[in-house]
Motif scaffolding. Structure first.
Motif, PDB file in Angstrom:
ATOM      1  N   LEU A   1     -10.758   6.135  -4.937  1.00 35.77           N
ATOM      2  CA  LEU A   1      -9.342   6.279  -5.273  1.00 35.77           C
ATOM      3  C   LEU A   1      -8.610   6.749  -4.027  1.00 35.77           C
ATOM      4  CD1 LEU A   1      -7.220   6.214  -7.585  1.00 35.77           C
ATOM      5  CD2 LEU A   1      -7.696   8.636  -7.939  1.00 35.77           C
ATOM      6  N   SER A   2      -7.576   6.038  -3.638  1.00 32.74           N
ATOM      7  CA  SER A   2      -6.819   6.401  -2.443  1.00 32.74           C
ATOM      8  C   SER A   2      -5.341   6.488  -2.782  1.00 32.74           C
ATOM      9  CB  SER A   2      -7.048   5.372  -1.319  1.00 32.74           C
ATOM     10  OG  SER A   2      -6.590   4.095  -1.710  1.00 32.74           O
ATOM     11  N   VAL A   3      -4.565   7.139  -1.912  1.00 32.97           N
ATOM     12  CA  VAL A   3      -3.135   7.313  -2.122  1.00 32.97           C
ATOM     13  C   VAL A   3      -2.381   6.981  -0.848  1.00 32.97           C
ATOM     14  CG1 VAL A   3      -3.252   9.777  -1.543  1.00 32.97           C
ATOM     15  CG2 VAL A   3      -1.333   8.911  -2.900  1.00 32.97           C
ATOM     16  N   GLU A   4      -1.231   6.339  -1.017  1.00 33.04           N
ATOM     17  CA  GLU A   4      -0.363   5.977   0.103  1.00 33.04           C
ATOM     18  C   GLU A   4       1.054   6.401  -0.231  1.00 33.04           C
ATOM     19  OE1 GLU A   4       0.982   1.994   2.633  1.00 33.04           O
ATOM     20  OE2 GLU A   4      -0.416   1.856   0.951  1.00 33.04           O
ATOM     21  N   SER A   5       1.692   7.134   0.690  1.00 30.83           N
ATOM     22  CA  SER A   5       3.019   7.670   0.421  1.00 30.83           C
ATOM     23  C   SER A   5       3.928   7.430   1.618  1.00 30.83           C
ATOM     24  CB  SER A   5       2.933   9.175   0.130  1.00 30.83           C
ATOM     25  OG  SER A   5       4.209   9.723  -0.059  1.00 30.83           O
ATOM     26  N   HIS A   6       5.150   6.985   1.340  1.00 31.00           N
ATOM     27  CA  HIS A   6       6.172   6.812   2.363  1.00 31.00           C
ATOM     28  C   HIS A   6       7.437   7.512   1.893  1.00 31.00           C
ATOM     29  CE1 HIS A   6       3.741   3.910   4.548  1.00 31.00           C
ATOM     30  NE2 HIS A   6       3.517   3.282   3.398  1.00 31.00           N
ATOM     31  N   PRO A   7       8.069   8.318   2.738  1.00 34.09           N
ATOM     32  CA  PRO A   7       9.279   9.063   2.345  1.00 34.09           C
ATOM     33  C   PRO A   7      10.341   8.136   1.763  1.00 34.09           C
ATOM     34  CG  PRO A   7       8.499   9.798   4.490  1.00 34.09           C
ATOM     35  CD  PRO A   7       7.687   8.597   4.135  1.00 34.09           C
ATOM     36  N   GLY A   8      10.824   8.505   0.577  1.00 32.47           N
ATOM     37  CA  GLY A   8      11.879   7.740  -0.068  1.00 32.47           C
ATOM     38  C   GLY A   8      11.433   6.468  -0.745  1.00 32.47           C
ATOM     39  N   GLN A   9      10.132   6.133  -0.695  1.00 33.17           N
ATOM     40  CA  GLN A   9       9.653   4.877  -1.264  1.00 33.17           C
ATOM     41  C   GLN A   9       8.605   5.082  -2.360  1.00 33.17           C
ATOM     42  OE1 GLN A   9       8.441   2.080   1.736  1.00 33.17           O
ATOM     43  NE2 GLN A   9      10.126   2.617   3.106  1.00 33.17           N
ATOM     44  N   GLY A  10       8.417   6.292  -2.810  1.00 29.75           N
ATOM     45  CA  GLY A  10       7.472   6.542  -3.871  1.00 29.75           C
ATOM     46  C   GLY A  10       6.043   6.654  -3.371  1.00 29.75           C
ATOM     47  N   VAL A  11       5.123   6.628  -4.309  1.00 27.03           N
ATOM     48  CA  VAL A  11       3.703   6.834  -4.016  1.00 27.03           C
ATOM     49  C   VAL A  11       2.899   5.730  -4.689  1.00 27.03           C
ATOM     50  CG1 VAL A  11       1.729   8.395  -4.305  1.00 27.03           C
ATOM     51  CG2 VAL A  11       3.992   9.330  -3.804  1.00 27.03           C
ATOM     52  N   THR A  12       1.863   5.250  -4.010  1.00 30.76           N
ATOM     53  CA  THR A  12       0.973   4.227  -4.565  1.00 30.76           C
ATOM     54  C   THR A  12      -0.456   4.747  -4.585  1.00 30.76           C
ATOM     55  OG1 THR A  12       2.355   2.423  -3.721  1.00 30.76           O
ATOM     56  CG2 THR A  12       0.083   1.886  -4.321  1.00 30.76           C
ATOM     57  N   PHE A  13      -1.057   4.737  -5.770  1.00 28.18           N
ATOM     58  CA  PHE A  13      -2.471   5.061  -5.912  1.00 28.18           C
ATOM     59  C   PHE A  13      -3.243   3.752  -6.072  1.00 28.18           C
ATOM     60  CE2 PHE A  13      -0.722   9.161  -6.928  1.00 28.18           C
ATOM     61  CZ  PHE A  13      -1.679  10.055  -6.457  1.00 28.18           C
ATOM     62  N   SER A  14      -4.352   3.635  -5.377  1.00 23.35           N
ATOM     63  CA  SER A  14      -5.173   2.427  -5.430  1.00 23.35           C
ATOM     64  C   SER A  14      -6.587   2.772  -5.882  1.00 23.35           C
ATOM     65  CB  SER A  14      -5.222   1.743  -4.056  1.00 23.35           C
ATOM     66  OG  SER A  14      -3.933   1.313  -3.651  1.00 23.35           O
ATOM     67  N   LEU A  15      -7.023   2.109  -6.936  1.00 23.00           N
ATOM     68  CA  LEU A  15      -8.382   2.258  -7.440  1.00 23.00           C
ATOM     69  C   LEU A  15      -9.178   1.028  -7.050  1.00 23.00           C
ATOM     70  CD1 LEU A  15     -10.597   3.549  -9.296  1.00 23.00           C
ATOM     71  CD2 LEU A  15      -9.528   2.271 -11.184  1.00 23.00           C
ATOM     72  N   LEU A  16     -10.280   1.227  -6.338  1.00 22.69           N
ATOM     73  CA  LEU A  16     -11.153   0.147  -5.934  1.00 22.69           C
ATOM     74  C   LEU A  16     -12.473   0.238  -6.669  1.00 22.69           C
ATOM     75  CD1 LEU A  16     -10.584   0.177  -2.054  1.00 22.69           C
ATOM     76  CD2 LEU A  16      -9.420  -1.212  -3.774  1.00 22.69           C
ATOM     77  N   LEU A  17     -12.889  -0.874  -7.283  1.00 24.90           N
ATOM     78  CA  LEU A  17     -14.151  -0.926  -8.021  1.00 24.90           C
ATOM     79  C   LEU A  17     -14.975  -2.097  -7.521  1.00 24.90           C
ATOM     80  CD1 LEU A  17     -12.852  -0.323 -11.662  1.00 24.90           C
ATOM     81  CD2 LEU A  17     -14.054   1.316 -10.206  1.00 24.90           C
ATOM     82  N   PRO A  18     -16.251  -1.880  -7.181  1.00 24.32           N
ATOM     83  CA  PRO A  18     -17.084  -2.971  -6.692  1.00 24.32           C
ATOM     84  C   PRO A  18     -17.418  -3.958  -7.804  1.00 24.32           C
ATOM     85  CG  PRO A  18     -18.404  -1.003  -6.989  1.00 24.32           C
ATOM     86  CD  PRO A  18     -16.987  -0.596  -7.238  1.00 24.32           C
ATOM     87  N   ARG A  19     -17.502  -5.226  -7.471  1.00 29.24           N
ATOM     88  CA  ARG A  19     -17.880  -6.264  -8.431  1.00 29.24           C
ATOM     89  C   ARG A  19     -19.354  -6.608  -8.265  1.00 29.24           C
ATOM     90  NH1 ARG A  19     -14.156 -11.311  -8.769  1.00 29.24           N
ATOM     91  NH2 ARG A  19     -15.029 -11.294 -10.888  1.00 29.24           N
ATOM     92  N   ASP A  20     -20.225  -5.637  -8.590  1.00 26.02           N
ATOM     93  CA  ASP A  20     -21.641  -5.865  -8.426  1.00 26.02           C
ATOM     94  C   ASP A  20     -22.307  -6.210  -9.752  1.00 26.02           C
ATOM     95  OD1 ASP A  20     -22.358  -2.284  -8.118  1.00 26.02           O
ATOM     96  OD2 ASP A  20     -21.380  -3.444  -9.681  1.00 26.02           O
TER      97      ASP A  20
ATOM     98  N   VAL B   1     -14.481  -6.936  -4.685  1.00 29.09           N
ATOM     99  CA  VAL B   1     -13.783  -5.728  -5.130  1.00 29.09           C
ATOM    100  C   VAL B   1     -12.657  -6.082  -6.099  1.00 29.09           C
ATOM    101  CG1 VAL B   1     -12.363  -3.762  -4.407  1.00 29.09           C
ATOM    102  CG2 VAL B   1     -14.292  -4.483  -2.999  1.00 29.09           C
ATOM    103  N   ALA B   2     -12.503  -5.260  -7.131  1.00 26.75           N
ATOM    104  CA  ALA B   2     -11.332  -5.293  -8.004  1.00 26.75           C
ATOM    105  C   ALA B   2     -10.448  -4.107  -7.648  1.00 26.75           C
ATOM    106  CB  ALA B   2     -11.743  -5.228  -9.472  1.00 26.75           C
ATOM    107  N   SER B   3      -9.141  -4.336  -7.547  1.00 30.04           N
ATOM    108  CA  SER B   3      -8.215  -3.282  -7.123  1.00 30.04           C
ATOM    109  C   SER B   3      -7.108  -3.113  -8.153  1.00 30.04           C
ATOM    110  CB  SER B   3      -7.604  -3.644  -5.762  1.00 30.04           C
ATOM    111  OG  SER B   3      -6.583  -2.731  -5.412  1.00 30.04           O
ATOM    112  N   VAL B   4      -6.834  -1.864  -8.516  1.00 27.45           N
ATOM    113  CA  VAL B   4      -5.724  -1.526  -9.403  1.00 27.45           C
ATOM    114  C   VAL B   4      -4.776  -0.623  -8.627  1.00 27.45           C
ATOM    115  CG1 VAL B   4      -5.011  -0.411 -11.543  1.00 27.45           C
ATOM    116  CG2 VAL B   4      -7.154  -1.689 -11.468  1.00 27.45           C
ATOM    117  N   ARG B   5      -3.544  -1.080  -8.457  1.00 29.51           N
ATOM    118  CA  ARG B   5      -2.526  -0.314  -7.729  1.00 29.51           C
ATOM    119  C   ARG B   5      -1.463   0.154  -8.718  1.00 29.51           C
ATOM    120  NH1 ARG B   5      -1.690  -1.173  -2.263  1.00 29.51           N
ATOM    121  NH2 ARG B   5       0.557  -1.451  -2.592  1.00 29.51           N
ATOM    122  N   VAL B   6      -1.169   1.453  -8.691  1.00 26.95           N
ATOM    123  CA  VAL B   6      -0.134   2.046  -9.532  1.00 26.95           C
ATOM    124  C   VAL B   6       0.912   2.668  -8.606  1.00 26.95           C
ATOM    125  CG1 VAL B   6       0.400   3.730 -11.330  1.00 26.95           C
ATOM    126  CG2 VAL B   6      -1.782   2.519 -11.383  1.00 26.95           C
ATOM    127  N   ARG B   7       2.105   2.104  -8.650  1.00 28.35           N
ATOM    128  CA  ARG B   7       3.163   2.535  -7.725  1.00 28.35           C
ATOM    129  C   ARG B   7       4.399   2.947  -8.495  1.00 28.35           C
ATOM    130  NH1 ARG B   7       6.299  -1.269  -3.262  1.00 28.35           N
ATOM    131  NH2 ARG B   7       7.650   0.371  -2.408  1.00 28.35           N
TER     132      ARG B   7
END
Length: 323
Positions: free
Chosen positions: A304-323, A270-276
């Protein structure tokens, strides 16, 4: 009367060519780049396509190839216009080298339409695609006028440069919104086709970040990538669209504090791109752009997934298979 799709990224040329076709008694669809032209072609099923070669997002030659690869549109004749390709291309039905005489253009339109077969059965657009086309066509006129007026004001003395920059940014936002609406409709109808090839993901991500920094030099961004190439099978144009959506969303959400961090990592599978975004997050975001990004990730076999914590911003993660 026939329906002719005309694509050219130069507004003045597009207007002239469209008027010529209209004067010949035909209806005209206008597109400002190859991607928009292909979307309109899939929705409206024109009898003839006239396209410039050098255009953003999708060149005229690439548009020809897309049309030839579509089961419904593969028989639609295409006139390719170019000052770069001296002999045209085999994917096009006809070719005119720029500059050309209007009389030659008119004659080629007549000859091309004379060979058009009856439209295929079942080519009607779905309601959601009809709505997206109506919105796009409705926006084209006002946006074209707004662009012309903004260009005129840019050359005027004693103008408020900050106000003009703000107007320009808002105009680009409206243009992107119109294109996003079309893409969302095509995704909902299952009419997005990927052109997946094995490519290093790093340059594509770096280009997206650099474009974003050029647009907003006042906002700090940090990019982290591996030292080795990250080769993934993906559609470069569509993945760049995903990156643009994630970066635009991160910049919009941050409240003037912290920085935006972009990180590319890779494993064997997997290749992962995280934007926070580092600052406190605001509530609004580019919902339509994120929907398109999520659907494009899914079409690539990723997520595409999202992770959020109060006061710490938001992180979006893009996962792409390496096939």
């Amino acid at each position: 009367m026939s329906l002719v799709l005309v694509a050219d990224d130069e507004p003045a040329v597009l207007e002239v060519l469209s008027h010529v076709v209209e004067d010949l008694g035909h209806d005209v669809l206008c597109a400002r780049d190859g991607e928009e032209a292909f979307g309109l072609a899939r929705i409206r099923r024109p009898h003839l396509v006239v396209t410039d070669h050098v255009m953003p997002r999708l060149s005229g030659l690439e548009l020809c190839r897309r049309l030839r690869g579509d089961d419904v549109l593969k028989s639609v004749p295409v006139i390719l216009l170019s000052g770069v390709l001296p002999q045209g291309a085999p994917e096009a039905s006809a070719f005119l080298h720029k500059p050309f005489e209007i009389n030659d253009f008119e004659a080629l339109i007549r000859r091309s339409l004379a060979q058009v077969p009856p439209p295929p059965a079942g080519a009607e657009a779905l309601p959601v695609e009809q709505l997206s086309h109506w919105v796009s066509q409705t926006l084209q006129g006002p946006l074209a006028v707004a662009r012309e007026q903004l260009q005129r004001l840019n050359g005027a003395p004693q103008v408020d440069r900050q106000a003009l920059d703000t107007l320009g940014a808002q105009l680009r936002t409206l243009e992107f919104a119109g294109r996003n609406f079309q893409d969302a409709a095509r995704l909902a109808s299952g009419h997005i086709m990927l052109q997946r090839v094995p490519v290093d993901l790093t340059p594509c991500l770096r280009l997206a970040v650099e474009a974003c920094q050029a647009e907003r030099p006042d906002l700090p961004m940090r990019l982290t990538v591996p030292g080795e190439p990250v080769v993934v099978r993906y559609d470069p144009e569509r993945i760049h669209q995903v990156f643009d959506a994630l970066l635009a969303n991160a910049l919009q959400r941050r409240a003037g504090q912290g920085e935006v961090r972009v990180e590319l990592s890779v494993s064997n599978t997997v290749a992962s791109v995280r934007v926070r975004d580092e600052g406190p997050a605001r509530q609004e975001g580019e919902g339509l752009g994120l929907y398109i990004a999520s659907e494009l990730a899914r079409l690539h076999g990723g997520a595409l997934s999202v992770e959020s914590h109060p006061g710490q911003g938001v992180t979006f993660s893009l996962l792409l298979p390496r096939d």
